[in-house]
Design a protein around this motif. Structure first.
Motif, short mmCIF file in Angstrom:
data_model
loop_
_atom_site.label_atom_id
_atom_site.label_comp_id
_atom_site.label_asym_id
_atom_site.label_seq_id
_atom_site.Cartn_x
_atom_site.Cartn_y
_atom_site.Cartn_z
N HIS A 23 0.88 -1.16 0.00
CA HIS A 23 0.00 0.00 0.00
C HIS A 23 0.92 1.21 0.00
O HIS A 23 1.85 1.30 0.80
N ALA A 24 0.69 2.14 -0.92
CA ALA A 24 1.49 3.36 -0.99
C ALA A 24 0.57 4.56 -0.87
O ALA A 24 -0.57 4.53 -1.34
N TRP A 25 1.06 5.61 -0.23
CA TRP A 25 0.28 6.83 -0.09
C TRP A 25 1.21 8.03 0.02
O TRP A 25 2.37 7.90 0.41
N PHE A 26 0.69 9.18 -0.34
CA PHE A 26 1.43 10.42 -0.26
C PHE A 26 1.05 11.10 1.05
O PHE A 26 -0.12 11.39 1.29
N ASP A 27 2.02 11.36 1.91
CA ASP A 27 1.73 11.94 3.22
C ASP A 27 1.74 13.47 3.22
O ASP A 27 1.71 14.11 4.27
N GLY B 211 -10.26 7.83 5.74
CA GLY B 211 -8.93 7.42 5.31
C GLY B 211 -8.58 5.99 5.62
O GLY B 211 -7.46 5.56 5.38
N ARG B 212 -9.52 5.22 6.14
CA ARG B 212 -9.27 3.82 6.44
C ARG B 212 -9.30 3.02 5.14
O ARG B 212 -10.20 3.19 4.31
N GLN C 296 4.97 7.27 0.86
CA GLN C 296 5.24 6.24 1.85
C GLN C 296 4.81 4.90 1.26
O GLN C 296 3.90 4.85 0.43
N ARG C 297 5.44 3.82 1.73
CA ARG C 297 5.07 2.49 1.25
C ARG C 297 5.14 1.52 2.42
O ARG C 297 6.06 1.58 3.24
N PRO D 89 -3.43 4.39 7.05
CA PRO D 89 -2.07 4.40 6.50
C PRO D 89 -1.02 4.31 7.62
O PRO D 89 -1.05 5.08 8.58
N GLY D 90 -0.13 3.33 7.50
CA GLY D 90 0.91 3.13 8.49
C GLY D 90 0.46 2.42 9.75
O GLY D 90 1.27 2.15 10.64
N GLY D 91 -0.82 2.08 9.85
CA GLY D 91 -1.36 1.40 11.03
C GLY D 91 -1.18 -0.11 10.95
O GLY D 91 -0.56 -0.63 10.04
#
Length: 134
Positions: free
Chosen positions: A7-11, A38-39, A16-17, A57-59
């Motif tokens: 899962h990748a996202w822009f913080d 955002g879940r 982030q990956r 994200p990141g959880g």
């Protein structure tokens, strides 16, 4: 490259990956939906078994096996207006008889119901979210 489900996202500053599953086995299909908070919800098929994974994200990813018949091969995911995931699953278009199932969670856990049976005609499988799931 790595053999994993990421899962990748822009913080807001950098991308982030994170690894969702390191794929010690083989995921044949994965579908994703993100709710208003955002879940992230990912439904996937791993060796004929369907699961749903949820996290922020990141959880920490929470994984639940879905009570679907074995060997389903097509998935679609939709969220209702509260962010509750619904998964539609079925057998691929090459089977003589197609069956489709709706999986949803209530206060006692995940429930599955058969929603349609048809002669194979091909075409994509999709769930649509919002005020109601269809």
């Amino acid at each position: 490259g790595s053999n994993a489900l990421f899962h990748a996202w822009f913080d807001g500053v950098v991308w982030q990956r994170e690894i969702v599953d390191d794929l010690r086995s083989t995921i044949s299909e994965a579908v994703l939906a993100i709710d208003g908070a955002g879940r992230i919800h990912i439904a996937d098929i791993d060796q004929g078994r369907a699961s749903i994974r949820s996290s922020t994200p990141g959880g920490t990813w929470q994984v639940t096996q879905l009570p679907l018949p074995p060997e389903v091969s097509e998935l679609s995911i939709a969220l209702d207006r509260h962010g509750q995931p619904y998964v539609v699953a079925g057998y691929d278009e090459y089977k003589e008889k197609q069956e489709f199932f709706l999986v949803r969670e209530d206060t006692t856990g995940w429930k599955v119901e058969a929603v349609a049976t048809a002669t194979a005609t091909g075409g994509p499988l999709a769930a649509a979210g919002g005020a109601s799931i269809r």
